[in-house]
Design a protein around this motif. Sequence first.
Motif, PDB file in Angstrom:
ATOM      1  N   CYS A   1      -6.543  -1.741   0.919  1.00 29.93           N
ATOM      2  CA  CYS A   1      -5.583  -2.053   1.977  1.00 29.93           C
ATOM      3  C   CYS A   1      -6.336  -2.456   3.244  1.00 29.93           C
ATOM      4  O   CYS A   1      -7.243  -1.744   3.686  1.00 29.93           O
ATOM      5  CB  CYS A   1      -4.705  -0.838   2.244  1.00 29.93           C
TER       6      CYS A   1
ATOM      7  N   CYS B   1       0.238   3.403   3.599  1.00 34.63           N
ATOM      8  CA  CYS B   1       0.724   2.960   4.920  1.00 34.63           C
ATOM      9  C   CYS B   1       1.787   1.871   4.797  1.00 34.63           C
ATOM     10  O   CYS B   1       2.294   1.393   5.812  1.00 34.63           O
ATOM     11  CB  CYS B   1      -0.440   2.470   5.769  1.00 34.63           C
TER      12      CYS B   1
ATOM     13  N   CYS C   1      -5.285   0.467   6.126  1.00 35.69           N
ATOM     14  CA  CYS C   1      -5.710   1.882   6.103  1.00 35.69           C
ATOM     15  C   CYS C   1      -6.895   2.141   5.177  1.00 35.69           C
ATOM     16  O   CYS C   1      -7.431   3.246   5.160  1.00 35.69           O
ATOM     17  CB  CYS C   1      -4.539   2.788   5.725  1.00 35.69           C
TER      18      CYS C   1
ATOM     19  N   CYS D   1       0.850  -1.192   0.000  1.00 33.53           N
ATOM     20  CA  CYS D   1       0.000   0.000   0.000  1.00 33.53           C
ATOM     21  C   CYS D   1       0.888   1.246   0.000  1.00 33.53           C
ATOM     22  O   CYS D   1       1.748   1.383   0.865  1.00 33.53           O
ATOM     23  CB  CYS D   1      -0.894  -0.016   1.229  1.00 33.53           C
TER      24      CYS D   1
HETATM   25 ZN   LIG Z   1      -2.629   1.058   3.616  1.00 29.96          ZN
END
Ligand SMILES: [Zn+2]
Length: 292
Positions: free
Chosen positions: A47, A10, A50, A7
């Motif tokens: 994700c 994050c 997040c 991702c």
């Molecule tokens: Zn993420």
Amino acid sequence: MTNKSNCPVCLGVDSFERYPDELHGLSPTVDYKFTPTTRLTYEIVECSDCGHQYVSSAPQVEILYTENEDETYLAAQQQREKSAEAWLQIVTSAAPPSSARTLLDIGCATGIFLDKASRFYVVCGVELSEWASKIASRQHEVWRQPVSQQTTTRRFDIVTMWGVIEHLSNPRDEINAISELTNVDGLLFIYTGDRAAFLPRLLKKKWWWYQGMHIQYFSKSGLRQLLETSGFEVVGTRNLPIFFSLRSLAQSMNRYALLKPFVWILSKRPFSRLTIRLTLSGEMLMIARKVG
Ligand SMILES: [Zn+2]
């Protein structure tokens, strides 16, 4: 296609499929015609940590832009000029020419925003499309490589990205590189979709930002997190007004069955030549300050 990427917001490794692959190895449609193929996307994952949505088997879509020529982009010149003028007003009020001198517009296309901004700032553009950068470079200095590949020691007081970050396969690298190019207290303006806003949540995969060319689908919190871990502090988020000619609005509306009766009317003169200003849910502008 490359291996699945983490991702970009994050750096989490866990994700699940939000929308399946519709392109099946084909290249995405790179134009602004909003034909039925424009909305076909690669597999979009979300994700698990997040909630950021992105294409994880990131194709190098940037390479497609180098050869892209888009006559529909030119046809929409008038509406783009009006949008650029409205966006420039936001930039000059946040970063007045008395305190900010230099501006870098990333993804400057044919240079419409540079044309407007050069009245107030010393401007420079970044554009990968050979066709568009040739037009822009008649009037302005234009770089042909992504910012992450620049070796310049130049620094800018203002950096703008109007509808660009959603196209990047590695936005974290680009934002880090932009951070390097931005003077302390300089401002970064990023316009992109906000998929957590009301209209996108209502429309789901029919939301107009879901297009094959788009690799990243941010929410306010995701974009904020990316910026705040790349040397920026978010100072404001707002909706962004966009100008549409009724003809191009009709083209975009053509994908929604409910709106089809209006499409025919709007495509006809004199309506098709009119331009209207819309501020829509899901169109966000985030303004961030480079911290020292
Ligand atoms: Zn993420």
